[in-house]
Design a protein around this motif. Structure first.
Motif, PDB file in Angstrom:
ATOM      1  N   GLN A  92       0.828  -1.204   0.000  1.00  0.00           N
ATOM      2  CA  GLN A  92       0.000   0.000   0.000  1.00  0.00           C
ATOM      3  C   GLN A  92       0.863   1.256   0.000  1.00  0.00           C
ATOM      4  O   GLN A  92       0.563   2.227  -0.689  1.00  0.00           O
ATOM      5  CB  GLN A  92      -0.914   0.018   1.229  1.00  0.00           C
ATOM      6  N   ALA A  93       1.928   1.237   0.780  1.00  0.00           N
ATOM      7  CA  ALA A  93       2.786   2.418   0.860  1.00  0.00           C
ATOM      8  C   ALA A  93       3.414   2.731  -0.495  1.00  0.00           C
ATOM      9  O   ALA A  93       3.508   3.904  -0.886  1.00  0.00           O
ATOM     10  CB  ALA A  93       3.875   2.206   1.912  1.00  0.00           C
ATOM     11  N   GLU A  94       3.837   1.713  -1.212  1.00  0.00           N
ATOM     12  CA  GLU A  94       4.422   1.933  -2.536  1.00  0.00           C
ATOM     13  C   GLU A  94       3.385   2.482  -3.503  1.00  0.00           C
ATOM     14  O   GLU A  94       3.666   3.386  -4.296  1.00  0.00           O
ATOM     15  CB  GLU A  94       5.014   0.625  -3.065  1.00  0.00           C
ATOM     16  N   THR A  95       2.167   1.936  -3.435  1.00  0.00           N
ATOM     17  CA  THR A  95       1.087   2.438  -4.280  1.00  0.00           C
ATOM     18  C   THR A  95       0.790   3.900  -3.966  1.00  0.00           C
ATOM     19  O   THR A  95       0.652   4.743  -4.864  1.00  0.00           O
ATOM     20  CB  THR A  95      -0.182   1.600  -4.075  1.00  0.00           C
ATOM     21  N   LEU A  96       0.704   4.214  -2.681  1.00  0.00           N
ATOM     22  CA  LEU A  96       0.395   5.586  -2.270  1.00  0.00           C
ATOM     23  C   LEU A  96       1.520   6.547  -2.622  1.00  0.00           C
ATOM     24  O   LEU A  96       1.267   7.707  -2.985  1.00  0.00           O
ATOM     25  CB  LEU A  96       0.121   5.629  -0.776  1.00  0.00           C
ATOM     26  N   ARG A  97       2.744   6.102  -2.527  1.00  0.00           N
ATOM     27  CA  ARG A  97       3.872   6.969  -2.875  1.00  0.00           C
ATOM     28  C   ARG A  97       3.726   7.460  -4.314  1.00  0.00           C
ATOM     29  O   ARG A  97       3.950   8.631  -4.612  1.00  0.00           O
ATOM     30  CB  ARG A  97       5.193   6.227  -2.685  1.00  0.00           C
ATOM     31  N   GLY A  98       3.342   6.550  -5.208  1.00  0.00           N
ATOM     32  CA  GLY A  98       3.124   6.945  -6.593  1.00  0.00           C
ATOM     33  C   GLY A  98       1.874   7.790  -6.757  1.00  0.00           C
ATOM     34  O   GLY A  98       1.878   8.778  -7.496  1.00  0.00           O
ATOM     35  N   LEU A  99       0.805   7.411  -6.067  1.00  0.00           N
ATOM     36  CA  LEU A  99      -0.459   8.127  -6.176  1.00  0.00           C
ATOM     37  C   LEU A  99      -0.341   9.554  -5.665  1.00  0.00           C
ATOM     38  O   LEU A  99      -0.847  10.501  -6.294  1.00  0.00           O
ATOM     39  CB  LEU A  99      -1.541   7.384  -5.400  1.00  0.00           C
ATOM     40  N   PHE A 100       0.315   9.745  -4.526  1.00  0.00           N
ATOM     41  CA  PHE A 100       0.441  11.080  -3.949  1.00  0.00           C
ATOM     42  C   PHE A 100       1.157  12.039  -4.894  1.00  0.00           C
ATOM     43  O   PHE A 100       0.938  13.248  -4.839  1.00  0.00           O
ATOM     44  CB  PHE A 100       1.165  11.012  -2.611  1.00  0.00           C
ATOM     45  N   ARG A 101       2.009  11.512  -5.753  1.00  0.00           N
ATOM     46  CA  ARG A 101       2.727  12.371  -6.696  1.00  0.00           C
ATOM     47  C   ARG A 101       1.828  12.868  -7.826  1.00  0.00           C
ATOM     48  O   ARG A 101       2.212  13.749  -8.584  1.00  0.00           O
ATOM     49  CB  ARG A 101       3.926  11.626  -7.278  1.00  0.00           C
ATOM     50  N   THR A 102       0.629  12.308  -7.946  1.00  0.00           N
ATOM     51  CA  THR A 102      -0.287  12.703  -9.023  1.00  0.00           C
ATOM     52  C   THR A 102      -1.384  13.643  -8.555  1.00  0.00           C
ATOM     53  O   THR A 102      -2.125  14.176  -9.386  1.00  0.00           O
ATOM     54  CB  THR A 102      -0.953  11.474  -9.653  1.00  0.00           C
ATOM     55  N   LEU A 103      -1.513  13.845  -7.260  1.00  0.00           N
ATOM     56  CA  LEU A 103      -2.631  14.628  -6.726  1.00  0.00           C
ATOM     57  C   LEU A 103      -2.487  16.112  -7.035  1.00  0.00           C
ATOM     58  O   LEU A 103      -1.386  16.651  -7.093  1.00  0.00           O
ATOM     59  CB  LEU A 103      -2.739  14.430  -5.215  1.00  0.00           C
ATOM     60  N   THR A 104      -3.638  16.760  -7.207  1.00  0.00           N
ATOM     61  CA  THR A 104      -3.691  18.199  -7.437  1.00  0.00           C
ATOM     62  C   THR A 104      -4.760  18.797  -6.523  1.00  0.00           C
ATOM     63  O   THR A 104      -5.426  18.075  -5.760  1.00  0.00           O
ATOM     64  CB  THR A 104      -4.038  18.527  -8.891  1.00  0.00           C
ATOM     65  N   ALA A 105      -4.962  20.097  -6.632  1.00  0.00           N
ATOM     66  CA  ALA A 105      -5.947  20.779  -5.790  1.00  0.00           C
ATOM     67  C   ALA A 105      -7.373  20.304  -6.064  1.00  0.00           C
ATOM     68  O   ALA A 105      -8.263  20.515  -5.231  1.00  0.00           O
ATOM     69  CB  ALA A 105      -5.847  22.280  -5.990  1.00  0.00           C
ATOM     70  N   THR A 106      -7.612  19.666  -7.188  1.00  0.00           N
ATOM     71  CA  THR A 106      -8.961  19.199  -7.522  1.00  0.00           C
ATOM     72  C   THR A 106      -9.135  17.693  -7.325  1.00  0.00           C
ATOM     73  O   THR A 106     -10.177  17.142  -7.658  1.00  0.00           O
ATOM     74  CB  THR A 106      -9.315  19.568  -8.972  1.00  0.00           C
ATOM     75  N   SER A 107      -8.145  17.031  -6.784  1.00  0.00           N
ATOM     76  CA  SER A 107      -8.247  15.577  -6.567  1.00  0.00           C
ATOM     77  C   SER A 107      -9.229  15.232  -5.459  1.00  0.00           C
ATOM     78  O   SER A 107      -9.825  14.153  -5.440  1.00  0.00           O
ATOM     79  CB  SER A 107      -6.873  15.003  -6.234  1.00  0.00           C
ATOM     80  N   CYS A 108      -9.379  16.141  -4.505  1.00  0.00           N
ATOM     81  CA  CYS A 108     -10.300  15.970  -3.378  1.00  0.00           C
ATOM     82  C   CYS A 108     -11.435  16.989  -3.547  1.00  0.00           C
ATOM     83  O   CYS A 108     -11.172  18.111  -3.990  1.00  0.00           O
ATOM     84  CB  CYS A 108      -9.554  16.213  -2.071  1.00  0.00           C
ATOM     85  N   PRO A 109     -12.668  16.644  -3.242  1.00  0.00           N
ATOM     86  CA  PRO A 109     -13.113  15.449  -2.525  1.00  0.00           C
ATOM     87  C   PRO A 109     -13.786  14.387  -3.389  1.00  0.00           C
ATOM     88  O   PRO A 109     -14.269  13.404  -2.840  1.00  0.00           O
ATOM     89  CB  PRO A 109     -14.126  16.029  -1.542  1.00  0.00           C
ATOM     90  N   TYR A 110     -13.805  14.558  -4.716  1.00  0.00           N
ATOM     91  CA  TYR A 110     -14.598  13.642  -5.546  1.00  0.00           C
ATOM     92  C   TYR A 110     -13.812  12.484  -6.142  1.00  0.00           C
ATOM     93  O   TYR A 110     -14.402  11.575  -6.725  1.00  0.00           O
ATOM     94  CB  TYR A 110     -15.292  14.410  -6.667  1.00  0.00           C
TER      95      TYR A 110
END
Length: 217
Positions: free
Chosen positions: A4-22
């Motif tokens: 999970q940590a490896e998956t999240l490490r990659g995912l967190f690098r893709t997030l932007t101001a519009t990724s949350c909350p939808y």
């Protein structure tokens, strides 16, 4: 097998101001700590809104994660959100109380037992470096929650957290309570700049304690 940590490490690098909350929400509270929704209600709302992934980050508690995961896994169909392990731990950094979010860790790791007993750690166990090390030992990531909500400014706290091994910061956060939810522009820009400067991961979340996972309150 990818953790999970490896998956999240990659995912967190893709997030932007519009990724949350939808699309994603990595900061949610339930009745297992100081929230108003049950873990099942959080999971249900996450599915209704079509989230791709979320994490329940109850204060010093993990039961909400287990209940939400069980609920989602029992739901028919394959188009379900990923439920990531999460926790929010109170810690001391530069003699200031801060909150450290943990993600992608083994929820059964013995090192986390003292941090998941319902109350904030004390003494040496409350030091930020000890909390961060515990999350790492459990295979997870450590994130400084809402860096601009503390007694000391983010410009001081983030470098101090980096020196103690922090993996990232909660860049996309709503410091007011507008509806719809919006990551506060000026603060987001500041935290993002510091994250880039220190090569940190960046996360997003509503920090919901109320009845609607789409807003902060």
């Amino acid at each position: 097998m990818v953790t999970q940590a490896e998956t999240l490490r990659g995912l967190f690098r893709t997030l932007t101001a519009t990724s949350c909350p939808y699309r994603y929400n990595f900061h949610l509270h339930t009745i297992c700590s100081d929230g108003q929704l049950t873990p099942q209600q959080v999971a249900q709302q996450a599915m209704i809104h079509g989230l791709k992934g979320f994490a329940i980050t109850d204060h010093h508690a993990l039961e909400g994660y287990f209940q939400a995961r069980t609920y989602v896994e029992a739901y028919p169909g394959t188009d379900r959100p990923q439920v990531y392990t999460g926790i929010e731990i109170t810690a001391q950094l530069l003699d200031t109380e801060v909150h450290i979010l943990g993600y992608g860790f083994d929820p059964h790791a013995p090192i986390l037992h003292r941090y998941a007993m319902g109350s904030a750690p004390e003494g040496e166990w409350a030091q930020a470096e000890r909390v961060i090390a515990a999350l790492h030992e459990a295979g997870g990531l450590a994130i400084l929650a809402h860096p601009a909500r503390y007694r000391l400014p983010a410009e001081q706290l983030i470098p101090a957290a980096v020196a103690r091994g922090i993996d990232g910061v909660e860049t996309y956060y709503c410091y007011g309570n507008p509806e719809p939810w919006e990551s506060t522009p000026e603060t987001t820009a500041l935290v993002h700049r510091l994250a880039v400067e220190h090569q940190l991961l960046e996360t997003c979340g509503t920090d919901t304690h109320g009845q609607d996972i789409l807003v902060r309150r």
